[in-house]
Design an enzyme around this catalytic site. Structure first.
Site, PDB file in Angstrom:
ATOM      1  N   ASP A  27       2.753   2.263   2.578  1.00  0.00           N
ATOM      2  CA  ASP A  27       3.082   2.723   3.931  1.00  0.00           C
ATOM      3  C   ASP A  27       3.027   1.565   4.913  1.00  0.00           C
ATOM      4  OD1 ASP A  27       3.289   5.776   3.969  1.00  0.00           O
ATOM      5  OD2 ASP A  27       1.445   5.452   2.841  1.00  0.00           O
ATOM      6  N   CYS A  50       0.838  -1.209   0.000  1.00  0.00           N
ATOM      7  CA  CYS A  50       0.000   0.000   0.000  1.00  0.00           C
ATOM      8  C   CYS A  50       0.868   1.251   0.000  1.00  0.00           C
ATOM      9  CB  CYS A  50      -0.907   0.028   1.215  1.00  0.00           C
ATOM     10  SG  CYS A  50      -2.035  -1.342   1.263  1.00  0.00           S
ATOM     11  N   CYS A 109      -1.534   8.897   5.627  1.00  0.00           N
ATOM     12  CA  CYS A 109      -0.235   8.380   6.083  1.00  0.00           C
ATOM     13  C   CYS A 109      -0.110   8.497   7.598  1.00  0.00           C
ATOM     14  CB  CYS A 109       0.937   9.145   5.466  1.00  0.00           C
ATOM     15  SG  CYS A 109       0.768   9.428   3.728  1.00  0.00           S
ATOM     16  N   CYS A 135       6.305   7.837   2.846  1.00  0.00           N
ATOM     17  CA  CYS A 135       6.705   9.135   2.313  1.00  0.00           C
ATOM     18  C   CYS A 135       7.156  10.074   3.425  1.00  0.00           C
ATOM     19  CB  CYS A 135       5.549   9.746   1.530  1.00  0.00           C
ATOM     20  SG  CYS A 135       4.068   9.944   2.517  1.00  0.00           S
TER      21      CYS A 135
END
Lengths: 391, 202
Positions: B44, B42, B113, B69
């Site tokens: 993350d 996915c 996130c 990220c």
């Protein structure tokens, strides 16, 4: 801030060529409407037609086959629109053609335009690519039918740099009576683009990928090919694209093409050698990597590499802090949840797609730029991997 | 040339470039609770380890790792600072909104996130309760199915909101809910407003 900057995102866009800058500056007062009959209009017209001749000559076309449009995306949308069910050309001139074929790794402007056509009742089929991004010609043959009106396959891919055998694809398409379009936006200036050699009916180009200004594209349409304007309401561009010509942009494009004529060979040699240096350096300095795309049929300046266990947006932003500009196929950088459709279509694992970085070399890059990247990149990857649950 | 403007707030940049409490690869951190959420596919994945002061039932130390990220790295880093010295009960109630506030805002589409950080933390806290036979204190997050035709849960609706759904039509695009019989529309619309308020209400 006197920080070193290294621009390695030339597939996204390029800086203006000094010759282009100069030429545009000289023409800042060429404000006449190229459609006006007076002397100011005629001056603008002369400049626009000079550019048209330059572009035509560079791709082995005739000037009447060149339409100036607003972007590569507009050129691509225009072609697909011709084959929409609401345009008489499709059902009128090309009777019983109800279908188009596109590759799975096209630019979003093709894929989304195709998706839109599908909603309007056109059957859209997608041609697969292999692990290197090369089109599966057997799959193309299987999916082609007498109903196919158009085959659209990009000449070179923007993300992984893979070059297609457009000549062979066009021959297959023509055998079934389909028209052939290629998006040559990334190919121009990096590999030879010759419409006769390729045998295509339509071809799209963009000025800002070849050191010209933004906001200008080109659609090549072979003489005698059915056409239907995407933007209507004017007689400009032989009725193929309404709207007053973007004189300055077109002049800039003409100059950019003339510069390509002079520089392309030596520039490409440099792209090749810098890419090889970057690739070798990364291979030697960083473990657990994977290069994406075809290693032979590839644009000379495009290097796409995945770093296992390191996420692309993080890599990109650490490089950004070092003054290095690159690009990623990671979902995080796009604002969507899915990583690059190109890498996924080529069967690259999702984990590798999230960790992919594209370096695209241009005419202003030097050996020292590559040395700088090879100095900064390895510690960035180590740092991210040290924080990662996936390494 | 002027200084680079950056993609995120200065606070995000600060935590991204100097992440706190990262679990070193060779570190022997004897955690009392462990939470791992998300997955690499996915884009993350987050690991949160906590040490708990058993007398006060507060978090005494934390370590983390993340695959993700810049905002995922920064949000986990800032969360690991926020929770030190925090009672378990309070830590359990932390949500994305609190984390985002500490980072001086994140772009909306990035908030999914940072949601992982608080999820990883709740998983770690529950893990601590499990390890210490405090099972009565475990609060599992049970999902409730809202759209029965497409099997869409309230959690999925919450995630869709975090990822950018703001209208019922967008919610349908994200989750496909209400695209068959349509009976769940009213309930889904209420949840949509509720989650919008929870995560983005000022």
């Amino acid at each position: 801030m006197n920080k070193r900057t290294v621009y390695l995102d030339n597939n996204a866009t390029t800086p203006l060529h000094p010759r282009v800058k100069e030429r545009i500056k000289q023409n800042l007062d060429t404000y006449g409407n190229a459609s006006s009959f007076h002397f100011l209009g005629r001056t603008a017209r002369r400049e626009v037609e000079t550019a048209r001749r330059e572009v035509a000559a560079f791709i082995n076309a005739v000037p009447e086959e060149i339409t100036f449009v607003g972007s590569g995306s507009e050129a691509n949308n225009t072609v697909l629109n011709i084959f929409s069910s609401c345009c008489n050309v499709f059902q009128g001139c090309d009777l019983k053609k109800t279908e188009i074929l596109v590759s799975t790794i096209e630019h979003p402007c093709i894929l989304e335009a195709a998706n839109c056509l599908q909603k309007k009742g056109v059957s859209v089929k997608y041609i697969n690519v292999d692990k290197t991004g090369r089109l599966d010609l057997n799959n193309l043959e299987q999916k082609l039918s007498p109903q196919t009106g158009l085959v659209s396959v990009m000449m070179a891919n923007n993300e992984i740099g893979t070059i297609q055998d457009i000549k062979a694809i066009a021959a297959i398409a023509h055998r079934q009576g389909a028209r052939m379009h290629t998006d040559a936006v990334q190919a121009l200036g990096k590999i030879p683009v010759d419409v006769d050699e390729l045998g295509v009916d339509f071809l799209s180009l963009s000025a800002h990928k070849v050191y010209g200004p933004k906001g200008v594209g080109v659609l090549y349409t072979r003489k005698g090919t059915p056409f239907c304007p995407f933007i209507r309401g004017g007689h400009q561009e032989q009725g193929k694209r309404a709207g007053t010509e973007n004189t300055l942009g077109i002049i800039g494009l003409g100059e950019a093409v003339m510069a390509l004529k002079d520089d392309m060979e030596s520039d490409c040699r440099k792209y090749h050698s810098l890419r090889a240096k970057l690739k070798q350096g990364i291979t030697e300095k960083i473990p657990d990597i994977q290069f994406n795309g075809h290693q032979e049929y590839s644009l000379p300046g495009t290097l796409n590499v995945s770093f296992r266990g390191a996420e692309g947006e993080s890599i990109l932003l650490y490089l950004d802090l070092e003054g290095i500009a690159a690009s990623t196929g990671s979902a995080c950088a796009s604002g969507s949840l899915d990583p690059s459709h190109v890498l996924l279509a080529a069967g690259i694992g999702v984990e590798y797609a999230h960790g992919s970085i594209r370096f695209s070399i241009g005419r202003e890059n030097t050996e020292a730029d590559i040395d700088y990247v090879l100095e900064k990149l390895p510690p960035v990857i180590t740092r991210i991997r040290d924080m990662s649950t996936a390494y | 040339m002027t200084a680079f403007s950056w993609a995120y707030s200065d606070k995000v940049r600060e935590h991204f470039t100097n992440p706190r409490n990262v679990l070193q690869k060779d570190e022997d951190f004897k955690e009392d609770g462990k939470g791992l959420v998300g997955n690499v596919k996915c884009g993350d994945e987050m690991l949160m380890l906590i040490k708990v002061d058993k007398d006060t039932q507060t978090i005494s130390d934390a370590r983390w790792q993340t695959y993700g990220c810049a905002s995922a790295i920064a949000s986990t880093s800032v969360l690991s600072e926020m929770i030190k010295g925090m009672p378990l009960d309070k830590a359990f109630t932390l949500g994305p909104k609190e984390i985002v506030k500490q980072l001086d805002e994140l772009p909306d589409h990035k908030i999914h996130c940072s949601v992982l950080g608080d999820k990883a933390l709740r998983t770690a806290i529950n893990d601590y309760y499990k390890r210490n036979n405090l099972t009565d204190r475990i609060r599992e997050e049970k999902a409730k199915t809202v759209c029965k035709c497409m099997q869409v849960t309230d959690h999925e609706i919450e995630n869709a909101v975090l990822e950018g759904a703001r209208t019922y039509a967008q919610l349908q695009e994200y989750t496909k809910l209400g695209t068959v019989c349509g009976q769940c529309k009213d309930e889904a619309a209420v949840l949509l407003e509720q989650y919008k308020k929870k995560h983005f209400g000022k």
